[in-house]
Design an enzyme around this catalytic site. Structure first.
Site, PDB file in Angstrom:
ATOM      1  N   SER A 141       0.769  -1.450   0.147  1.00  0.00           N
ATOM      2  CA  SER A 141      -0.238  -0.041   0.374  1.00  0.00           C
ATOM      3  C   SER A 141       1.015   0.963  -0.369  1.00  0.00           C
ATOM      4  O   SER A 141       0.600   2.248  -0.481  1.00  0.00           O
ATOM      5  CB  SER A 141      -0.856  -0.241   1.437  1.00  0.00           C
ATOM      6  OG  SER A 141      -1.837  -1.259   1.241  1.00  0.00           O
ATOM      7  N   HIS A 147       0.280   4.245   4.541  1.00  0.00           N
ATOM      8  CA  HIS A 147      -0.511   5.154   3.179  1.00  0.00           C
ATOM      9  C   HIS A 147       0.160   6.634   2.436  1.00  0.00           C
ATOM     10  O   HIS A 147       0.183   7.042   2.265  1.00  0.00           O
ATOM     11  CB  HIS A 147      -2.428   4.945   3.342  1.00  0.00           C
ATOM     12  CG  HIS A 147      -2.689   3.624   3.180  1.00  0.00           C
ATOM     13  ND1 HIS A 147      -3.510   3.711   3.869  1.00  0.00           N
ATOM     14  CD2 HIS A 147      -1.654   2.405   3.085  1.00  0.00           C
ATOM     15  CE1 HIS A 147      -3.787   1.884   3.421  1.00  0.00           C
ATOM     16  NE2 HIS A 147      -2.814   1.102   3.185  1.00  0.00           N
TER      17      HIS A 147
END
Length: 279
Positions: A206, A259
């Site tokens: 991610s 993220h």
């Protein structure tokens, strides 16, 4: 000229070109070593053409493409792109470069192995410092390898779809080196941030995915001629997903630090990249 994507053969490209012509979009094809590349002449048509390209990839045998070929007088008005399975495989391979594919299949192989009874030894070997044993900084690979670990089908599918789509665009249109730098930086710095926020128990691509999102976003704005722009709706979705990660709305364990860190890494690298010249 602004590139919108690649297709495995000329007939497939002509079907889309004919359809875009009916939408008032002038599009041309260029032969390359594998398949053909599609470009539009006008930047104002770039986003619409990219969306139509994605729609074509999803359903290339839609009768509207045959109708467009009849309307615009293509010599071959049969939607024969070869075997549908071969078309899909060819599109998958031509839509990405070697680095994109190596990372893609490495994640897949590791995920399959973890689900065949090797979860514990793989996690022990690849997890971040301190996740399974006292930290030993001689095991330098641990700063990156958590990016290759995935813990559910949704987790790996979400990450690899974005990695293939955006990583492939970056590698094919700008080159191996920019994507390699994004991969290494986006796979390490966000992991360090996630460690200090929530500890060593995390994994997934991610952080790298948000790095390629940030890079593509900035390059699309600053250097649209590079041909890696991302439609605003896609950017909006990824930012919304980032915000949802902080709400625990879905009851998922989400590496929010990775993220955010990945997005910042990508944005910074996008600004750096936008100052360079690409042939």
């Amino acid at each position: 000229m602004y590139e919108i994507g690649s297709l495995p053969n000329e007939r497939a490209a002509q079907a889309l070109i004919d359809y875009l012509k009916g939408q008032g979009i002038s599009c041309a094809l260029t032969h390359k070593e594998q398949g053909v590349t599609l470009t539009v002449h006008n930047q104002t048509h770039l986003v619409q053409a990219q969306l139509e390209y994605q729609a074509f990839i999803a359903n290339p045998y839609d009768q509207k493409y045959l109708a467009a070929s009849w309307d615009h007088g293509s010599a071959n008005t049969k939607l024969d792109y070869g075997s549908p399975n071969l078309l899909l495989v060819s599109q998958f391979l031509t839509g990405a470069g070697p680095l994109t594919l190596v990372v893609f299949f490495a994640c897949v192989i590791i995920y399959i192995a973890m689900n065949l009874g090797l979860s514990n030894p793989i996690f022990e070997a690849l997890s971040f410092f301190g996740a399974t044993s006292p930290a030993s900084f001689s095991e330098a690979w641990r700063i990156f390898t958590p990016s290759l670990l995935h813990f559910s089908a949704m987790h790996i599918i979400f990450n690899l779809l974005w990695w293939w789509y955006l990583g492939g665009k970056i590698e094919n249109k700008i080159g191996f080196k920019p994507l390699f730098i994004i991969l290494i930086v986006g796979g390490t710095l966000p992991s360090i941030l996630q460690y200090f926020i929530a500890g060593p128990y995390f994994g997934g691509l991610s952080g790298v995915v948000y790095a390629v999102v940030g890079y593509t976003w900035i390059m699309g704005v600053k250097r649209p001629e590079a041909g890696i722009g991302l439609p605003p709706a896609y950017i909006g979705f990824m930012l919304l997903w980032l915000v949802f990660g902080f709400t625990d709305m879905f009851g998922l364990s989400i590496a929010n630090g990775a993220h955010v860190g990945g997005l910042l890494v990508g944005i910074i690298q996008g600004y750096i990249g936008s100052c360079k010249s690409y042939s």
